[in-house]
Design a protein around this motif. Structure first.
Motif, PDB file in Angstrom:
ATOM      1  N   GLY A 188       0.675  -1.118  -0.377  1.00 31.39           N
ATOM      2  CA  GLY A 188      -0.021  -0.149   0.032  1.00 31.39           C
ATOM      3  C   GLY A 188       1.023   1.616  -0.196  1.00 31.39           C
ATOM      4  O   GLY A 188       1.660   1.741  -0.499  1.00 31.39           O
ATOM      5  N   VAL A 189       0.473   2.518   1.089  1.00 30.27           N
ATOM      6  CA  VAL A 189       0.945   3.544   0.780  1.00 30.27           C
ATOM      7  C   VAL A 189       3.258   3.322   1.514  1.00 30.27           C
ATOM      8  O   VAL A 189       3.342   3.978   1.315  1.00 30.27           O
TER       9      VAL A 189
ATOM     10  N   GLU B 292       4.699   4.347  -1.012  1.00 29.70           N
ATOM     11  CA  GLU B 292       4.899   5.999  -1.570  1.00 29.70           C
ATOM     12  C   GLU B 292       5.764   6.565  -0.575  1.00 29.70           C
ATOM     13  O   GLU B 292       6.405   7.564  -0.496  1.00 29.70           O
TER      14      GLU B 292
ATOM     15  N   SER C 291      -1.325   0.426   6.436  1.00 29.08           N
ATOM     16  CA  SER C 291      -1.048   0.277   4.617  1.00 29.08           C
ATOM     17  C   SER C 291      -1.808   1.121   3.681  1.00 29.08           C
ATOM     18  O   SER C 291      -1.487   1.198   2.375  1.00 29.08           O
TER      19      SER C 291
ATOM     20  N   ALA D 245      -3.997   4.205  -1.167  1.00 32.14           N
ATOM     21  CA  ALA D 245      -2.894   3.281  -1.510  1.00 32.14           C
ATOM     22  C   ALA D 245      -2.906   4.081  -3.632  1.00 32.14           C
ATOM     23  O   ALA D 245      -3.627   3.027  -4.344  1.00 32.14           O
TER      24      ALA D 245
ATOM     25  N   CYS E  70      -0.463  10.255   0.226  1.00 27.58           N
ATOM     26  CA  CYS E  70      -0.885   9.765   2.146  1.00 27.58           C
ATOM     27  C   CYS E  70       0.848  10.686   2.654  1.00 27.58           C
ATOM     28  O   CYS E  70       1.319  11.119   1.938  1.00 27.58           O
TER      29      CYS E  70
ATOM     30  N   THR F  72      -0.573  17.132   4.146  1.00 27.03           N
ATOM     31  CA  THR F  72      -1.700  16.283   3.626  1.00 27.03           C
ATOM     32  C   THR F  72      -2.752  16.373   3.753  1.00 27.03           C
ATOM     33  O   THR F  72      -3.234  16.982   5.051  1.00 27.03           O
TER      34      THR F  72
ATOM     35  N   THR G  46       2.086  13.907  -1.517  1.00 25.18           N
ATOM     36  CA  THR G  46       3.166  13.185  -0.414  1.00 25.18           C
ATOM     37  C   THR G  46       3.710  13.856  -1.325  1.00 25.18           C
ATOM     38  O   THR G  46       4.955  14.335  -0.447  1.00 25.18           O
TER      39      THR G  46
END
Length: 360
Positions: A16-17, A20, A289, A294, A299, A338, A347
C-alpha cells in the motif's frame, strides 16, 4: 567523491502506501547525504517482499530473508497488510518475523505535536506537549505462544489459547531502557503501565522489576498506572507525561492513541531497536498500508520521514536527525500538509517542502 561513511540500508516498502512513504523518506535522506560534502552516504537495497510477493510465492519474504538482511546497518520499512492476505499472516510473516528474529526488543514511538496541525485535545492549543512511548517489543502479549485445538469436536467445539509471556530479563531490559531515555529528556520521569490488578502473574512480575530498577535511578520520577487509567491520562493530563513504558499490547494501543491526539497516525514515527546492535534495527511509520488511498499520491510521508530521523540518531548523526525533525516542524507550520491533517498537499509536495526547509 567517496563518502567517509556509507550506511547500508535495506528498504522494504511492502504494501500500500508503504511504497510511497519509503520513497519519500529515501528522497529526504539522499538529499541530506548529497549536502553533506562527502561525510556520509546511503547505499540502498530494496526488497520486494509483502502481500504481492505472498500472492506469487505463498510467503511474505524469501525463505533466507533474515540472512539477507543481517549485515545491513538498518532496515527501513513501509507498511504491511492487504485485503487479499489475512492480517495475522502478513504481520507474522514479515514485520514480526524481523522484529523477533533480530531481537528488536525496544520499540520507541515519540508523540510529537507539530505546529500548524490541529489536535483534538483542547489542551494542546496552549500547552507544550511531548512524550515517548517505549514498548516492549519481543514478548508479552505478542510472544506468539498458544494454538488452536479440538477442531474435531465439531460445531463450536474449537478452543484457542493465546499466552502472554513475561520474563524478568525482558521486563528489566525495557524498563532500564526507559529510565536511561528519561535521563536525556527535560523532564526525567518514567510512567510504567500494566494491568496487574487483573493479570496477577506476568504484570505483577513487571511491577516488581519496575520497583527494583527504579531504586537505581533516584534522579528520575516514577509512577505506576493501570492501562485504563493511563488511557484517560493521555487525554486529560498529557502534560504530566515524559516516558511511558508498557508491554507489547498496551504500548501498541497507547502509542496509537497518542498519535491520534497529535493529529493523525500519519505523523507517527517509530524505531524497532536492537540496542546491543547484534542485528540491524528497523525504522517504520506507525500507520498501516491504507488500501483506500494507496497509489493516489496523497498519503502523509511525515511518519516515515520522522522514522528516518530516528534512524539518523541510531547512526550517530544527531545534528542531521534534529535538522530533519526541524524541517518537518517548519513545513507543517507553513501549512504544507496532506489532507489527513487538514491540508491539500500531495505526498510529493510535502516531501519537497521538507527537503527545501532542510537545506536552507
Amino acid at each position: 567523491m567517496t563518502a567517509q561513511r556509507t550506511f547500508r540500508i535495506a528498504a522494504i516498502p511492502a504494501d500500500g502506501v508503504g511504497v510511497e512513504v519509503v520513497a519519500a523518506g529515501r528522497t529526504v535522506l539522499d538529499a541530506l547525504a548529497d549536502a553533506s560534502n562527502g561525510r556520509f552516504a546511503f547505499a540502498w537495497q530494496e526488497f520486494p517482499w509483502g502481500s504481492d510477493y505472498y500472492a506469487q510465492h505463498g510467503r511474505m519474504m524469501d525463505e533466507d530473508g533474515l540472512a539477507q538482511l543481517e549485515d545491513f546497518d538498518a532496515i527501513y520499512f513501509g507498511a504491511v497488510g492487504w485485503p487479499t492476505v489475512p492480517d495475522h499472516v502478513s504481520l507474522w510473516g514479515l514485520r514480526l518475523k524481523i522484529c523477533q528474529s533480530f531481537d528488536q526488543w525496544a520499540n520507541v514511538r515519540p508523540v510529537e505535536f507539530l505546529p500548524g496541525i490541529q489536535s483534538p485535545l483542547r489542551k494542546a492549543d496552549d500547552t507544550d506537549l511531548s512524550w515517548v512511548v517505549v514498548r516492549e517489543n519481543s514478548e508479552g502479549e505478542y510472544a506468539g505462544f498458544g494454538g488452536r485445538n479440538f477442531a474435531g469436536r465439531g460445531d463450536r467445539g474449537e478452543v484457542a489459547v493465546q499466552s502472554a509471556v513475561f520474563t524478568e530479563v525482558g521486563c528489566e531490559r525495557i524498563i532500564r531502557f526507559a529510565f536511561d531515555l528519561a535521563r536525556t529528556r527535560p523532564r526525567k520521569k518514567v510512567s510504567s503501565v500494566t494491568k496487574s490488578n487483573a493479570q496477577q502473574y506476568g504484570m505483577v512480575l513487571w511491577d516488581d522489576v519496575f520497583r527494583r530498577v527504579a531504586a537505581e535511578y533516584p534522579d528520575v520520577e516514577t509512577e505506576s498506572v493501570l492501562v485504563d487509567a493511563m488511557a484517560a491520562k493521555f487525554v486529560l493530563r498529557p502534560e504530566d507525561l515524559s516516558v511511558v513504558v508498557a508491554s507489547n499490547l498496551n504500548a501498541d494501543i497507547l502509542s496509537d492513541l497518542g498519535s491520534a491526539l497529535a493529529g493523525s497516525l500519519g505523523l507517527a514515527a517509530s524505531a524497532n531497536v536492537n540496542p546491543e546492535r547484534r542485528f540491524p534495527s528497523m525504522f517504520e511509520p506507525v500507520h498501516g498500508s491504507a488500501p483506500d488511498i494507496a497509489g493516489q499520491g496523497i498519503c502523509n510521508p511525515v511518519g516515515a520521514i520522522g522514522s528516518a530521523a530516528l534512524m539518523l540518531e541510531h547512526f550517530g548523526l544527531h545534528d542531521e536527525a534534529k535538522a530533519v525533525q526541524h524541517a518537518i516542524e517548519v513545513t507543517s507550520g507553513k501549512g504544507v500538509r496532506t489532507r489527513d491533517v487538514g491540508g491539500s498537499a500531495s505526498t510529493e509536495e510535502v516531501t519537497a517542502a521538507i527537503i527545501e526547509n532542510l537545506l536552507v
